[in-house]
Design an enzyme around this catalytic site. Structure first.
Site, mmCIF file in Angstrom:
data_model
loop_
_atom_site.group_PDB
_atom_site.id
_atom_site.type_symbol
_atom_site.label_atom_id
_atom_site.label_comp_id
_atom_site.label_asym_id
_atom_site.label_seq_id
_atom_site.Cartn_x
_atom_site.Cartn_y
_atom_site.Cartn_z
ATOM 1 C CG HIS A 16 -0.171 -8.755 0.288
ATOM 2 N ND1 HIS A 16 -0.013 -7.088 0.474
ATOM 3 C CD2 HIS A 16 -1.518 -8.282 -0.411
ATOM 4 C CE1 HIS A 16 -1.388 -6.644 0.014
ATOM 5 N NE2 HIS A 16 -2.480 -6.868 -0.062
ATOM 6 C CE1 TYR A 31 -3.345 -2.848 0.504
ATOM 7 C CE2 TYR A 31 -3.006 -2.332 3.106
ATOM 8 C CZ TYR A 31 -3.491 -2.775 1.889
ATOM 9 O OH TYR A 31 -4.361 -4.508 1.828
#
Length: 271
Positions: A106, A48
């Site tokens: 992730h 992010y």
């Protein structure tokens, strides 16, 4: 706030704030406001590019660190044992924290096991209070836990009323892993706010369809991390702990499950 106990005894809030696309001064203000109105779980990730933003928001909130549950995730750029070790320390530096409450990676990678070795060492040294994975389907999860050493505390997945992943949750629970939902409101790609079943229940409980959809996940033991930039929505999403859906109502909502992902996140070669 309601909590769920992870497989090592750590308590995790059942509702948190997803921070994808929250960056810079505006991101700091949104996260700070979320903390002010009662959020305690804040979810970020190296992917992010906003760990610094989250760290600044925590400082500006003035809240005691021990009251917060902070999650971050390694990504493809951390695809070796040494890189993962380096990036865990880099994430802590960016967050301005001594530890995170939950450390994941992730998605499944070829290098998952060596990355997880670094994550396990971070757990053992106190840099993470709990560890886990993200976007592991049943096949990947079963293969991973055969040799991973430490059973993941959490598997963070796409989950919402149109794609509950209930079968996966059952599999995870067998081994002590909790499921956490990203995009719990279907990421705006379905007309969830006008879904008749949700609208009917919202009117009955004096709530919104979004609140019904989140309560459905919470009552099924799935932690959720919706993302919003609106103060009104922040408060609305948090206001789901003062009512309970009945067993019949939960089953009625479950009929919405289409068992198909609405994102392009999942690669076919994972299945």
């Amino acid at each position: 706030m309601e909590y769920i106990e992870l497989n090592n005894g750590v308590r995790m809030p059942l509702l948190g704030l997803g921070t994808v696309n929250l960056q810079g001064d505006s991101g700091i203000e949104v996260i700070k406001k979320a903390i002010e109105v009662g959020y305690r779980l804040i979810d970020t990730a190296r992917m992010y590019h906003n760990e610094e933003t989250v760290g600044q928001a925590i400082i500006k909130s003035g809240i005691d660190r021990n009251e917060l549950f902070i999650t971050t995730k390694l990504c493809r750029s951390s695809n070796s044992y040494e890189k993962a070790k380096r990036d865990i320390d880099d994430s802590l530096k960016k967050l301005q924290l001594d530890y995170v409450d939950l450390l994941l990676f992730h998605e499944p990678y070829v290098e998952s096991y060596e990355m997880y070795q670094a994550i396990k060492e971070a757990y053992q040294s106190g840099k993470a209070r709990a560890i886990g994975i993200s976007n592991f389907n049943q096949k990947c999860y079963r293969e991973f836990i055969e040799t991973c050493g430490v059973i993941p505390a959490v598997n963070q997945m796409e989950s919402h009323v149109y794609f509950t992943q209930h079968e996966l949750q059952v599999e995870l629970e067998k081994h002590g892993t909790k499921m956490q939902a990203w995009s719990p409101l279907a990421n705006g790609k379905k007309n969830l706010l006008n879904e008749p079943i949700l609208v009917e229940l919202a009117e009955q409980y004096h709530k919104t369809p979004a609140q019904i959809a989140l309560r459905f996940l919470i009552q099924n033991g799935v932690s959720a991390i919706p993302k919003t930039t609106s103060e009104h929505r922040l408060k609305e999403n948090l206001s789901i702990f003062d009512f309970n859906l009945s067993k019949d109502e939960l089953e009625k909502i479950r009929t919405l499950d289409e068992k198909v992902s609405i994102t392009d996140w999942y690669r076919s070669d994972w299945f």
